[in-house]
Design a protein around this motif. Structure first.
Motif, PDB file in Angstrom:
ATOM      1  N   GLN A  77      -0.964  -4.486  -4.530  1.00 62.18           N
ATOM      2  CA  GLN A  77       0.125  -3.598  -4.937  1.00 62.18           C
ATOM      3  C   GLN A  77       0.146  -2.343  -4.070  1.00 62.18           C
ATOM      4  O   GLN A  77       1.212  -1.865  -3.669  1.00 62.18           O
ATOM      5  N   HIS A  78      -1.027  -1.813  -3.774  1.00 60.12           N
ATOM      6  CA  HIS A  78      -1.108  -0.627  -2.925  1.00 60.12           C
ATOM      7  C   HIS A  78      -0.608  -0.923  -1.514  1.00 60.12           C
ATOM      8  O   HIS A  78       0.023  -0.068  -0.877  1.00 60.12           O
ATOM      9  N   GLN A  79      -0.877  -2.132  -1.038  1.00 57.89           N
ATOM     10  CA  GLN A  79      -0.418  -2.493   0.302  1.00 57.89           C
ATOM     11  C   GLN A  79       1.094  -2.706   0.330  1.00 57.89           C
ATOM     12  O   GLN A  79       1.788  -2.279   1.256  1.00 57.89           O
ATOM     13  N   VAL A  80       1.622  -3.317  -0.736  1.00 60.01           N
ATOM     14  CA  VAL A  80       3.062  -3.612  -0.776  1.00 60.01           C
ATOM     15  C   VAL A  80       3.861  -2.390  -1.201  1.00 60.01           C
ATOM     16  O   VAL A  80       5.006  -2.206  -0.775  1.00 60.01           O
ATOM     17  N   MET A  81       3.275  -1.547  -2.051  1.00 53.25           N
ATOM     18  CA  MET A  81       3.914  -0.383  -2.664  1.00 53.25           C
ATOM     19  C   MET A  81       4.862  -0.803  -3.784  1.00 53.25           C
ATOM     20  O   MET A  81       4.712  -0.389  -4.914  1.00 53.25           O
ATOM     21  N   SER A  82       5.854  -1.629  -3.493  1.00 56.44           N
ATOM     22  CA  SER A  82       6.761  -2.092  -4.535  1.00 56.44           C
ATOM     23  C   SER A  82       7.331  -3.443  -4.122  1.00 56.44           C
ATOM     24  O   SER A  82       7.837  -3.597  -3.010  1.00 56.44           O
ATOM     25  N   PHE A  83       7.203  -4.425  -5.021  1.00 52.63           N
ATOM     26  CA  PHE A  83       7.773  -5.737  -4.750  1.00 52.63           C
ATOM     27  C   PHE A  83       9.290  -5.685  -4.935  1.00 52.63           C
ATOM     28  O   PHE A  83       9.812  -4.878  -5.707  1.00 52.63           O
ATOM     29  N   THR A 136      -2.595  -4.151 -16.069  1.00 53.51           N
ATOM     30  CA  THR A 136      -2.379  -3.021 -15.181  1.00 53.51           C
ATOM     31  C   THR A 136      -0.911  -2.925 -14.839  1.00 53.51           C
ATOM     32  O   THR A 136      -0.141  -3.885 -15.024  1.00 53.51           O
ATOM     33  N   ASN A 137      -0.502  -1.774 -14.321  1.00 54.78           N
ATOM     34  CA  ASN A 137       0.896  -1.555 -13.976  1.00 54.78           C
ATOM     35  C   ASN A 137       1.246  -2.250 -12.666  1.00 54.78           C
ATOM     36  O   ASN A 137       0.413  -2.405 -11.775  1.00 54.78           O
ATOM     37  N   ALA A 138       2.506  -2.643 -12.567  1.00 47.48           N
ATOM     38  CA  ALA A 138       3.041  -3.218 -11.333  1.00 47.48           C
ATOM     39  C   ALA A 138       4.394  -2.574 -11.055  1.00 47.48           C
ATOM     40  O   ALA A 138       5.005  -1.980 -11.954  1.00 47.48           O
ATOM     41  N   ARG A 139       4.841  -2.674  -9.811  1.00 52.80           N
ATOM     42  CA  ARG A 139       6.141  -2.105  -9.437  1.00 52.80           C
ATOM     43  C   ARG A 139       7.010  -3.193  -8.856  1.00 52.80           C
ATOM     44  O   ARG A 139       6.618  -3.904  -7.932  1.00 52.80           O
ATOM     45  N   SER A 140       8.186  -3.343  -9.447  1.00 59.31           N
ATOM     46  CA  SER A 140       9.135  -4.342  -8.976  1.00 59.31           C
ATOM     47  C   SER A 140      10.484  -3.685  -8.796  1.00 59.31           C
ATOM     48  O   SER A 140      11.138  -3.295  -9.775  1.00 59.31           O
TER      49      SER A 140
END
Length: 568
Positions: A518-524, A333-337
């Motif tokens: 990820q939804h809670q953090v939005m972007s690491f 799945t996709n992640a945001r960093s």
């Protein structure tokens, strides 16, 4: 001399005598006179006949001339009438020619107009077909949800109501009369039991006697308190060297105030597993301790790294366990960093053993050094990601996804029949597979019938798409047919190997746990944060595999380790 000779001689003599008489007649002239008289008589008769014929011929000639003259008059009249008719017809022909020329001009103008209208109609139909194709594409995109595509349910906010197909029994909800209920479990008391005094009317009435039965009811509450251990050491000073010294503090006592494993475990589980934000985690712990304990954001943020570093041994054992599994689920799945796109891979066994892997890229680079890359004897269950086909000994595509794609084709290609038949067949296969007894295995005849129907439906799909090609704006149904034909064995493996499930729900369910975070953090803020989170989530899954142990206590003990792999 016989009679015959006598007759011949006699006949000859008579003939000679007759001839002699004729010769004598010619000699004396009598014969000439007779012949002359006969000739003149015959000539006169012929002349009379000729004269008669000449008279008749003269009359016929005169009559012929008369008839000819009459015919000429008649022919002249007919000719004059014919010339009049010809003149009239010529005039009519000239008028018709003029009319034909006019009609041809009108026809040519009409044909030019029709040709122009046909061109306009073709352009309009082409434009209409384009717009219908675009409309179909947009409609398919709008209607695409978690039921007919790989789109997650979290991105489909308008969930329809799930219908209950059970018949109403007329009973009230809850436990029914005669059914032994599952009551709340009583706990060991933390305070002395308070025995309630009997009512005064009972004490005053001598008819009331003790039955020996005691009714007990508990009130359970949670109480949090700080458990603070403090060590003190006197400081000694060397007046000659200026050296200062004190007793060595136990391991873990580094700063003036240190947090034990219980505090770290609570903050760690709230933030990483329960997906509570750092601020709310700090606020909750502060409220539970009446504001006495206020931990910092940096400490909570660093718990994943600390937990990961202290579980190296367990992670290696977990990896080794996955390397021995014959069947593995995998997905990503996709992640945001820091605003950039990254990826999280999951590798899980059907028994729940799983590990998360952070990767910067998809494809072969993302699979590298995972059990998918190294466990070449395993069968992999995945969605239709062709990269996975380069690894492992066998493959099973998620039938749940295929059912969704079939449903999408049914909604956007209602005129086709193969998609409806395939949807029905796949559901029958899944139902049959779910009812299989592992001890008896598969019925070869039933499986063969399923495969024959599968091939027959794909052949029907081929004929349908050859007769009516797919729209260039919606090719998902056609692509699905080609995929199911090309990867036939990877769609039907679950009907041959009892170890292989028909869907990839295990991997998808585990990835949803990361997506919630990820939804809670939005972007690491960094790649390392996602990497430590993936390692920590893998260990939490492993800890929950043991139903007898407490995850909170296990995490507390891990945090109490002073070094990786060592307990305090």
């Amino acid at each position: 001399m016989n009679d015959y000779q006598y007759e011949i001689i006699t006949t000859l003599q008579y003939r000679v005598k007759n001839l002699q008489a004729q010769v004598d007649a010619f000699k004396n002239g009598s014969k000439y006179l007779q012949m002359d008289a006969q000739y003149k008589s015959m000539l006169y008769t012929e002349e009379c006949h000729i004269h008669k014929l000449e008279v008749e011929l003269s009359k016929a000639h005169a009559q012929t001339i008369d008839v000819r003259n009459k015919w000429w008059d008649t022919i002249e009249d007919v000719y004059k009438d014919h010339q009049k008719e010809i003149a009239a017809k010529d005039a009519r022909i000239r008028a018709l020619e003029k009319r034909i020329i006019l009609v041809e001009q009108q026809r040519d103008a009409a044909l030019d107009k029709v040709a122009e209208q046909r061109r306009e109609l073709y352009e309009v139909k082409t434009e209409l077909e384009e717009e219908q194709g675009k409309n179909l594409k947009l409609t398919a995109q709008i209607n695409r949800d978690y039921e007919n595509s790989s789109k997650p349910s979290s991105q489909s906010p308008n969930h329809k109501k799930i219908s209950n197909s059970r018949e109403k029994s007329g009973r009230r909800p809850g436990g029914q009369p005669g059914h032994k209920g599952y009551g709340r479990k009583k706990q060991a008391v933390s305070e002395p039991v308070i025995m309630l005094p009997p009512p005064e009317e009972v004490l005053e009435d001598p008819d009331f006697k003790k039955t020996g039965k005691v009714i007990r009811k508990q009130m359970i509450n949670l109480r949090f308190f700080l458990d603070v251990n403090e060590y003190a050491a006197e400081v000694y000073y060397n007046s000659k060297t200026g050296e200062r010294s004190h007793a060595q503090f136990p391991e873990g006592y580094i700063n003036d105030v240190n947090y034990g494993g219980s505090v770290k475990a609570l903050a760690f589980i709230l933030n990483n597993e329960c997906c509570v934000s750092i601020d709310k985690t700090i606020k909750l712990i502060s409220d539970l301790t009446d504001g006495k304990l206020s931990i910092s954001k940096g400490m909570v943020n660093g718990l994943s790294k600390e937990f990961s570093m202290k579980t190296d041994k367990e992670k290696k054992e977990l990896f080794a366990s996955l390397m021995q599994k014959p069947v593995l689920h995998t997905d990503n799945t996709n992640a945001r960093s820091n605003g950039s796109s990254r990826f999280v891979f999951i590798v899980a066994a059907p028994d729940g053993t799983a590990q998360y892997y952070f990767r910067e890229n998809k494809g072969h680079a993302g699979i590298k050094d995972t059990p998918v890359d190294l466990n070449q004897s395993a069968i992999f269950i995945h969605d239709h990601d062709t990269t996975f086909y380069n690894y492992g000994s066998g493959h099973q595509e998620c039938i749940a996804h295929i059912l969704r794609y079939c449903k999408d084709s049914i909604q956007n290609e209602p005129d086709r029949k193969w998609n409806k038949k395939m949807y029905k067949l796949l559901r029958e296969m899944v139902h049959y597979r779910n009812g299989i007894d592992e001890t008896t295995g598969f019925d070869e005849k039933t499986v063969m019938e399923f495969e024959e129907r599968y091939d027959s439906i794909l052949e029907e799909a081929r004929e349908e798409y050859e007769y009516i090609p797919p729209s260039k704006y919606y090719r998902e149904g056609y692509n699905l047919y080609r995929r199911m034909a090309k990867y036939r064995s990877s769609h039907l493996l679950f009907l041959h190997d009892i170890r292989v499930p028909h869907n990839n729900n295990m991997a998808e369910r585990l990835l949803r746990a990361y997506k919630r975070k990820q939804h809670q953090v939005m972007s690491f803020r960094s790649d390392a944060s996602i990497d430590y989170l993936c390692q920590s989530m893998s260990m939490l899954l492993s800890l929950r595999q043991d139903p007898e142990s407490s995850v909170y206590d296990s995490v507390s003990k891990i945090f109490d380790r002073q070094k990786a792999g060592r307990s305090t």
